[in-house]
Enzyme design. Structure first.
Site, short mmCIF file in Angstrom:
data_model
loop_
_atom_site.label_atom_id
_atom_site.label_comp_id
_atom_site.label_asym_id
_atom_site.label_seq_id
_atom_site.Cartn_x
_atom_site.Cartn_y
_atom_site.Cartn_z
N GLU A 425 -23.44 63.14 -3.75
CA GLU A 425 -24.76 63.12 -3.13
C GLU A 425 -25.59 64.29 -3.65
O GLU A 425 -25.22 65.46 -3.49
CB GLU A 425 -24.60 63.24 -1.61
N ASP A 498 -21.97 65.44 1.72
CA ASP A 498 -21.98 66.58 2.64
C ASP A 498 -21.39 66.21 3.99
O ASP A 498 -21.42 65.05 4.41
CB ASP A 498 -23.43 67.07 2.85
N ASP A 500 -22.36 66.26 6.98
CA ASP A 500 -23.40 66.20 8.00
C ASP A 500 -23.82 64.76 8.21
O ASP A 500 -23.23 63.83 7.64
CB ASP A 500 -24.60 67.09 7.62
N ASP A 502 -26.50 63.05 7.28
CA ASP A 502 -26.98 62.36 6.08
C ASP A 502 -25.83 61.99 5.15
O ASP A 502 -25.79 60.90 4.58
CB ASP A 502 -27.99 63.24 5.32
#
Length: 640
Positions: A425, A498, A500, A502
């Site tokens: 990403e 990541d 998180d 997203d």
């Protein structure tokens, strides 16, 4: 002569009885991981279900007891308790001799799934202990075993008014990697069996901790209920599940199906209650008949003009959820894994009954016929648009002189068995990964931004999509009907995002894409999730990484002891962005095969996976809200 090279007759080892099972358990149950552990339960339950198929069993009870031992009870005829011509009790043969059972033409069973006669004896061989009780003739017969050996011969231990069999066993912890049973995994398999045997009640009980958890599985509607269950979070095109049954000789074929407005085909086939994951003749007969009947109906009612091409099978099956179940004598499966059915007469039977009865149904239900034809014609147009987009893509790549995406940082190794592709990403994280990787065998493909949610899109929208086309081109194996695993350019596809919200969303979008358009990648174990560390812990010049809260606390304790003052000097950073780590850190924590943790994405339950993707990524909001509310209490590391 070197002693190691002295290979003669004295070195040939003969494994007697069940020693072979304990020596090579994978040959009999596939694996000693969680999947193999649960397979033990299925082997015993399948024997009880064979009694149901024979018409003698109505209830099966499976219980997980404290200490993770299992009991399976049924109200069938009970295992024979008489003496066999070998001079041994029939019960002893069933549980101690491979290929001993009532499914080899002796008249015990006409239709059975466990055709190899290894189930009960293999479970015995791989159990620390096993107790068998048979309720017959008003008496309770009991026999005890341990790791394949008889511990207590068959004897009468009491009187009873019950009939049936009770088998209890504790899996051997010297054989299995883990001996803790997963309730949901067992529930999924047992629910499937209850659907396939209308009127059979299967109860699963968990007594391990807290109040008992009890699930009673009973479906009078059989595979019609199965279709309704699979489609419960979809929007059906017609309320009624179409149900077709036919018989020829001793063979019975049953089909249930319903269309929804989704773009995916969901088809599960079974032969003698065994899930034939690789299909076979029953699937071929069904698909041929569906394609023929829908095309004929379309021509007859002018949905298709004279100069229109016929609808392809994939057009006809878009949005279709179908269950095919056949019961037959002498089922011919490919290998012990029984994943493909080879009986050609079943193809003829399924083709004939679907061809005749579906044609009549469509003529008698014009609104349903219209809905199916409009859906299929739309799918055909999308397929043609996808073909043109695919050809345009191929022409472009040919003109550019390469079929690889421009942002791909490829590896030097050309043997796909040795290579890895990290789908990363963001450009900054990809930059760190590129500088930290081993370029001999690790390739990096950066993604940016949100990609297409393919749960809400047809295949024509995938071609040309700037987020997904680089993935398709890099992997090199095509998508959908064109997918060819032999052309795959990388052995491991690692999704690295990541830690998180997203990152989780991007991972889910990618997994949805792979599940819907490249499912063999997951089925064959090529897809992995990278596990970057959650915490970086610095104490003086010492730097350590933690992948969980528990590991973080343990490391702080190791570095600082129990002094609170000392612990306060430890600098604990919550890692969120891969781009925050430099190449060396990313290599050491996430990409180095010697130190990294990878989670392999496995498809243990295709029905549940299909439902989860429908709930999480589909159009309906209410099932998604219910899912979130149900699982909110289990959330850890909530990112706010």
């Amino acid at each position: 002569m070197n002693e190691q090279n002295n290979y003669d007759a004295s070195q040939i080892q003969v494994l007697e009885g069940l020693q072979a099972v304990r020596k090579r358990p994978g040959m009999y149950i596939g694996t000693t991981s969680a999947k193999g552990l649960h397979h033990l339960v299925y082997e015993i339950v399948d024997n009880a279900i064979d009694e149901a198929l024979a018409g003698y069993c109505k209830n099966i009870e499976v219980t997980i007891h404290p200490g993770d031992w299992i009991s399976v009870s049924d109200d069938g005829r009970g295992i024979p308790t008489g003496m066999h011509e070998t001079g041994k009790a029939a019960m002893e043969l069933v549980f101690t001799v491979l290929h001993a059972g009532g499914k080899f033409g002796g008249g015990g069973y006409k239709v059975a799934g466990g055709l190899h006669g290894v189930g009960a004896s293999v479970v015995n061989a791989l159990s620390e202990w096993m107790k068998v009780q048979v309720f017959q003739n008003g008496l309770v017969y009991e026999m005890n075993f341990a790791r394949g050996d008889v511990i207590k011969p068959q004897e009468i231990v009491g009187e009873t008014d019950k009939i049936g069999t009770m088998i209890a066993f504790l899996p051997d912890n010297t054989i299995f990697e883990d001996t803790v049973f997963d309730f949901d995994m067992l529930l999924s398999r047992l629910r499937e069996q209850a659907f396939l045997n209308a009127g059979l009640r299967i109860q699963l009980t968990d007594l391990r901790e807290g109040p008992p958890v009890v699930k009673s599985l009973y479906y009078e509607g059989g595979i019609r209920s199965f279709v309704e269950y699979v489609n419960k979070n979809k929007n059906p095109l017609h309320a009624e599940v179409i149900h077709i049954v036919g018989k020829k000789g001793d063979s019975v074929a049953e089909v249930a199906f319903q269309y929804s407005d989704s773009y995916n085909e969901t088809l599960y086939s079974f032969a003698n209650n065994i899930h034939t994951t690789d299909g076979g003749m029953h699937e071929t007969g069904f698909k041929n008949a569906m394609t023929r009947v829908v095309n004929d109906y379309g021509r007859r009612h002018k949905f298709l003009k004279d100069d229109d091409k016929n609808l392809a099978g994939e057009d006809v099956r878009e949005g279709l959820t179908a269950i095919i179940s056949v019961k037959l004598i002498d089922a011919q499966f490919e290998g012990q894994t029984k994943t493909k059915l080879g009986n050609s007469d079943i193809r003829v039977l399924v083709d004939a009954i679907v061809g005749e009865k579906l044609g009549d149904f469509l003529e008698e239900n014009p609104p349903i016929g219209r809905a199916i034809l409009e859906k299929a014609v739309g799918a055909a147009r999308a397929r043609e648009a996808a073909r043109k987009a695919r050809e345009l893509t191929r022409r472009k790549t040919a003109l550019e002189g390469t079929s690889l995406p421009g942002k791909l940082f490829d590896c030097n190794e050309r043997d796909p068995r040795l290579t890895e592709l990290y789908i990363v990403e963001g450009d900054s994280a990809a930059g760190s990964a590129k500088s930290g990787r081993d370029s001999r065998y690790q390739a990096i493909l950066p993604l940016w931004g949100k990609m297409l949610n393919v749960e809400k899109a047809r295949i024509d929208k995938v071609y040309g999509n700037e987020k997904l086309m680089p993935v398709i081109l890099a992997l090199g194996a095509g998508i959908g009907e064109d997918f060819d695993l032999s052309r795959l350019r990388y052995n491991k596809i690692v999704l690295m995002a990541d830690a998180d919200v997203d990152g989780s969303h991007i991972r889910t979008l990618l997994l949805t894409f792979l599940f819907r358009f490249m499912r063999p990648l997951i089925e064959e174990g090529h897809v992995y999730l990278a596990q970057p560390p959650l915490y970086k812990i610095v104490r003086g010049k010492t730097v350590r990484y933690a992948f969980s809260d528990k590991e973080r606390d343990r490391i702080i304790g190791e570095l600082c002891g129990t002094d609170e003052a000392a612990r306060a000097k430890a600098d604990v950073q919550r890692n969120k962005g891969l781009g925050e780590m430099n190449g060396e850190e990313l290599w050491e924590t996430t990409m180095n095969p010697e130190t990294r943790t990878l989670l392999r994405v496995e498809l243990d339950d295709a029905v549940s996976a299909d439902q989860i993707f429908t709930v999480l990524m589909g159009d309906k909001v209410e099932p998604r809200r219910e899912f979130i509310e149900s699982y909110a209490k289990h959330v850890v590391n909530l990112d706010i």
